[in-house]
Design an enzyme around this catalytic site. Structure first.
Site, PDB file in Angstrom:
ATOM      1  N   GLY A  41       0.933  -1.189  -0.074  1.00 13.75           N
ATOM      2  CA  GLY A  41       0.083   0.157  -0.017  1.00 13.75           C
ATOM      3  C   GLY A  41       0.817   1.329  -0.161  1.00 13.75           C
ATOM      4  O   GLY A  41       2.023   1.325   0.436  1.00 13.75           O
TER       5      GLY A  41
ATOM      6  N   TYR B 168      -8.504  -1.819   4.397  1.00 11.76           N
ATOM      7  CA  TYR B 168      -9.468  -1.517   2.995  1.00 11.76           C
ATOM      8  C   TYR B 168      -9.339  -0.074   2.636  1.00 11.76           C
ATOM      9  O   TYR B 168     -10.124   0.648   3.646  1.00 11.76           O
ATOM     10  CB  TYR B 168     -10.818  -2.192   3.418  1.00 11.76           C
ATOM     11  CG  TYR B 168     -11.786  -2.381   2.415  1.00 11.76           C
ATOM     12  CD1 TYR B 168     -12.018  -3.570   1.631  1.00 11.76           C
ATOM     13  CD2 TYR B 168     -12.324  -1.235   1.615  1.00 11.76           C
ATOM     14  CE1 TYR B 168     -12.798  -3.866   0.604  1.00 11.76           C
ATOM     15  CE2 TYR B 168     -13.334  -1.311   0.715  1.00 11.76           C
ATOM     16  CZ  TYR B 168     -13.455  -2.496   0.036  1.00 11.76           C
ATOM     17  OH  TYR B 168     -14.329  -2.925  -0.901  1.00 11.76           O
TER      18      TYR B 168
ATOM     19  N   ASP C 126     -10.791  11.079   8.193  1.00 10.62           N
ATOM     20  CA  ASP C 126     -11.607  12.291   8.549  1.00 10.62           C
ATOM     21  C   ASP C 126     -13.239  11.681   8.303  1.00 10.62           C
ATOM     22  O   ASP C 126     -13.983  12.533   8.559  1.00 10.62           O
ATOM     23  CB  ASP C 126     -11.324  13.204   7.533  1.00 10.62           C
ATOM     24  CG  ASP C 126     -11.439  12.921   6.177  1.00 10.62           C
ATOM     25  OD1 ASP C 126     -11.260  11.889   5.795  1.00 10.62           O
ATOM     26  OD2 ASP C 126     -11.702  13.730   5.212  1.00 10.62           O
TER      27      ASP C 126
ATOM     28  N   TYR D 289     -17.298   2.826   5.011  1.00 11.69           N
ATOM     29  CA  TYR D 289     -15.749   3.009   5.185  1.00 11.69           C
ATOM     30  C   TYR D 289     -15.518   3.953   6.629  1.00 11.69           C
ATOM     31  O   TYR D 289     -14.912   3.290   7.586  1.00 11.69           O
ATOM     32  CB  TYR D 289     -15.149   3.500   4.203  1.00 11.69           C
ATOM     33  CG  TYR D 289     -13.654   3.943   4.343  1.00 11.69           C
ATOM     34  CD1 TYR D 289     -12.841   3.128   4.172  1.00 11.69           C
ATOM     35  CD2 TYR D 289     -13.153   5.361   4.911  1.00 11.69           C
ATOM     36  CE1 TYR D 289     -11.157   3.393   4.288  1.00 11.69           C
ATOM     37  CE2 TYR D 289     -11.731   5.492   4.991  1.00 11.69           C
ATOM     38  CZ  TYR D 289     -10.897   4.634   4.688  1.00 11.69           C
ATOM     39  OH  TYR D 289      -9.431   4.849   4.862  1.00 11.69           O
TER      40      TYR D 289
ATOM     41  N   LYS E 132     -13.764   2.683  10.371  1.00  9.00           N
ATOM     42  CA  LYS E 132     -12.587   3.480  11.239  1.00  9.00           C
ATOM     43  C   LYS E 132     -13.291   3.721  12.469  1.00  9.00           C
ATOM     44  O   LYS E 132     -12.480   3.785  13.453  1.00  9.00           O
ATOM     45  CB  LYS E 132     -12.458   4.550  10.132  1.00  9.00           C
ATOM     46  CG  LYS E 132     -11.705   4.327   9.003  1.00  9.00           C
ATOM     47  CD  LYS E 132     -10.175   3.809   9.194  1.00  9.00           C
ATOM     48  CE  LYS E 132      -9.449   3.485   7.981  1.00  9.00           C
ATOM     49  NZ  LYS E 132      -8.323   2.695   8.146  1.00  9.00           N
TER      50      LYS E 132
END
Length: 751
Positions: free
Chosen positions: A463, A514, A555, A578, A582
């Site tokens: 990544g 992810y 964020d 997503y 988080k």
């Protein structure tokens, strides 16, 4: 009261501290470090300093600040509060009266009345604080005279040898007269006389210059010791420049040898002179055409460091020694390595028979704008034992090392296992010079104890973040293993346990996960496994094995309704899968491992992967192709190299909890494209600015997800980052192509 080692018998080297308090004058403007570091309004700093284990503190009671308009108008309120507080805490103040300054506005370094004026002030200080024993009336007289009267950087901005020597003589005479006035009050008062002690090496063609510089470095101490007479190596230099013999005889008749020779040592202290100026960057080549550069940046074989210089000082004077400034502007691990190297060198000098008293950590609160020698106020900050870029001074890893040194415990931080940049191959700014110059080895020279190197483990080998961490850890000589999912599946407890037992890391960085924000809407299970379950498994294992953990959030845990920058304590309310993954990771990780470091960040761009927003925008627009960007989604762009560097410092500092890290500015994606174009000198005529509703984004996006911080703004500005990004890309192209990172799509808002 703490009594500094009197040298009657060898004792463990003491740890001292210092507060950068320069008040230099540039034309009619004064630059005061105290205005920037805020110490004047924080009496609590003294408690912080005492808790470090220091025995003494170099502390300012500066002439320019206390009595700028004469003694009759002096304001003693500040030292009245601080000096007794230090005494009560068991820390001996080493009182400084002039620190790279030139006195109040009515005088200067070349004023014939400078010395008498300083002595009058010194006597007043002593009468007010008769119990103070240790003084540095003038810090670095030779260095200050060079900067002010030879190089013209500071007031009175002269550029000639006579002015330099007049300033040097005036400061040294001020020291003699000040100590005389102080000792009339306290006969036991002691002089800790500081100056920068370096050494100059050179090509044979520059040998005379090097010899001259190597004699000049001693001049302040030589004058105070009454050693400058017709037999002195620089006697003729004094005479040719216009200093009369009677002036120098005064110092022979009035010797004031230091009770402690204070050696200030920096990476810039040791120099290399080369007649072949064309080999070096232009900024290192002077008007005479030769190069004058830090030896560490030019010599193939590094110098041994401060140890041989201390040995030279001991052999020259036979007086007690202390390192009175040990500091380097570097990443955190190199700050630790620098201090450790200086400490071990001081121990070796003591073992060889020298009266070595102390090592001083400088500066405890860091310093401002020394990268331009304090000639401008740009806000460039070098952190010290504490980092001031937050609501309160934040302890760095130096605090832990200082406490270990002060208490005699062995240093424990794993990053000490590496070498500082000044000893690594990548340090050169020019073709390295193989020199036959004799560099004396230090008796009992520092030997690194060999221990198994503890690495950092990095998940997410392919990544953007994982590859960036691998690159920068290698540059910083931080041992690292970057693991693929096959080598460590972070969502599999057995796999994580096996990796920890195999590598014995001191820290794990979870740089994978992810990242496809919009795909996550249809792939929620996989997203939650990688972004929530995996970090929790890591957190549990790290807590069990006492391994530090760094993981990343986004964020997108916010819904944008606040309308201004979010700080760490703001409640989360994600709009998409997503962001939910988080937010769940944050909650669960910190619940099971409160010592974990969780970094929220946003809108990556960098020079090492081709698929981030800024790179794609510039590529398209520079080729005349249209590029579309949202005008109503506001984010805080983050330059990946800055993020990685800052995260590593925080990890080394053992910081924990949630931190917001970005390059600060709140901009829309469209504005980010415009700024990048402006910096890269690319036309933005084909930039198509649209509302986010026209972009057909699968995942709902917060309209305003910019990140602020209540813990500290640690990263440079966005414009600064964009400028460095453009430069890095251009340099990479010159070397034969941009470094490609992972082929990872950079969707709006993805991390």
């Amino acid at each position: 009261m703490t009594v500094i080692n009197d040298g009657s018998q060898p004792q463990p080297i003491e740890l001292w501290g210092g507060l950068e308090a320069t008040v230099n004058r540039v034309r009619d403007r004064y630059f005061s470090q105290m205005e920037h570091n805020g110490h004047g309004g924080r009496l609590s700093d003294l408690d912080r300093f005492a808790a470090l284990g220091i025995k003494a503190l170099r502390y300012p009671v500066l002439w320019e600040l206390t009595a700028p308009d004469g003694l009759e108008n002096a304001d003693w309120s500040w030292p009245d509060e601080r000096l007794p507080a230090l005494r009560d805490l068991g820390v001996a103040p080493i009182v400084g009266l002039v620190h790279h300054g030139s006195g109040p506005r009515h005088t200067s370094l070349v004023d014939p009345g400078f010395a008498e004026g300083l002595a009058e002030y010194a006597g007043a200080v002593a009468r007010r604080y008769p119990w103070v024993e240790y003084y540095t009336p003038v810090n670095e007289p030779c260095t200050t005279a060079r900067f002010a009267c030879l190089y013209g950087l500071w007031y009175p901005h002269a550029r000639d040898d006579l002015s330099f020597l007049q300033a040097l003589v005036n400061q040294c005479k001020g020291v003699v007269l000040s100590m005389r006035a102080i000792r009339e009050v306290n006969p036991n008062a002691k002089l800790v006389q500081t100056d920068d002690l370096g050494k100059t090496y050179s090509t044979p063609e520059m040998a005379e210059w090097a010899e001259f510089y190597n004699e000049r470095r001693w001049l302040a101490w030589d004058l105070l010791c009454g050693m400058v007479g017709p037999e002195h190596a620089l006697w003729d230099y004094f005479m040719r420049s216009g200093i009369d013999a009677e002036t120098l005889q005064w110092f022979r008749d009035n010797p004031c040898p230091p009770d402690v020779v204070g050696v200030n040592y920096y990476i810039t202290s040791e120099r290399w002179l080369d007649h072949r100026g064309e080999r070096y960057p232009k900024q290192y080549v002077g008007v005479h055409g030769f190069a004058d550069i830090e030896a560490a940046r030019a010599l193939a074989t590094p110098t041994p460091g401060v140890g041989p210089l201390l040995q030279e000082a001991w052999e020259r004077y036979g007086l007690p020694l202390a390192v009175t400034e040990a500091h380097i502007d570097a990443n955190r691990e190199d700050q630790l390595r620098w201090l450790m190297e200086v400490w071990q060198a001081a121990q070796a000098v003591q073992r060889s028979g020298a009266d070595m008293r102390a090592v001083t950590v400088w500066s405890l609160l860091g310093s401002f704008d020394w990268n331009c020698l304090v000639t401008e106020c740009k806000g460039y900050y070098e952190s010290g034992a504490f980092d001031l870029r937050g609501p309160e001074p934040r302890p760095t890893a130096l605090v832990g090392l200082m406490r270990e040194l002060a208490s005699g415990r062995p240093p424990s931080h794993p990053v000490l296992q590496g070498q500082g940049w000044w000893r690594r191959p990548g340090r050169f700014l020019c073709p390295p010079v193989a020199t036959s110059t004799s560099i004396a080895a230090l008796p009992g020279e520092r030997r690194s104890t060999q221990h198994p190197v503890q690495p950092i483990l990095i998940s997410g080998a392919t990544g953007t973040l994982g590859s960036a961490f691998a690159r920068i850890c290698a540059e910083r000589q931080l041992a690292v293993h970057v693991l693929t999912r096959q080598e460590m599946d972070i969502a599999d407890p057995a796999s994580v346990e096996a990796a920890i037992r195999r590598y014995h890391p001191w820290a794990i960085i979870n740089a994978g996960g992810y990242v496809r924000v919009h795909d996550a809407e249809q792939d929620a299970q996989r997203c939650l496994r990688e972004n929530a379950q995996g970090p929790v498994v890591l957190a549990v294992a790290c807590a069990r094995h006492n391994v530090r953990l760094l993981s990343f959030s986004s964020d997108l845990v916010f819904d944008g309704s606040k309308g201004s920058a979010y700080v760490e304590s703001d409640p989360v309310s994600p709009l998409n899968v997503y962001g939910q993954s988080k937010a769940e990771a944050e909650r669960r990780v910190l619940a099971v491992n409160p010592q974990a470091l969780m970094v929220r960040t946003s809108a990556f761009f960098g020079p090492w992967d081709r698929h981030n927003f800024v790179t794609l925008a510039l590529q398209a627009l520079s080729e005349g192709r249209p590029f579309t960007a949202a005008e109503d989604l506001v984010v805080s762009p983050t330059y990946v190299p800055d993020l990685v560097q800052t995260c590593l410092d925080l990890l080394i500092d053992a910081e924990s909890g949630i931190w917001h890290l970005s390059n600060g500015d709140a901009v829309s994606w469209a504005e980010l494209a415009r700024r990048a174009c402006g910096m890269a000198e690319v036309s933005d005529a084909r930039l198509q600015v649209l509302p986010s509703t026209a972009l057909d984004l699968a995942a709902a996006q917060p309209r305003f997800s910019a990140l602020g911080s209540e813990r500290g703004r640690l990263m440079p500005t966005l414009d600064d980052a964009l400028e460095r990004y453009v430069r890095a890309v251009a340099e990479a192209r010159e070397r034969g192509g941009m470094h490609a990172g992972a082929a990872q799509a950079a969707h709006y808002g993805s991390n």
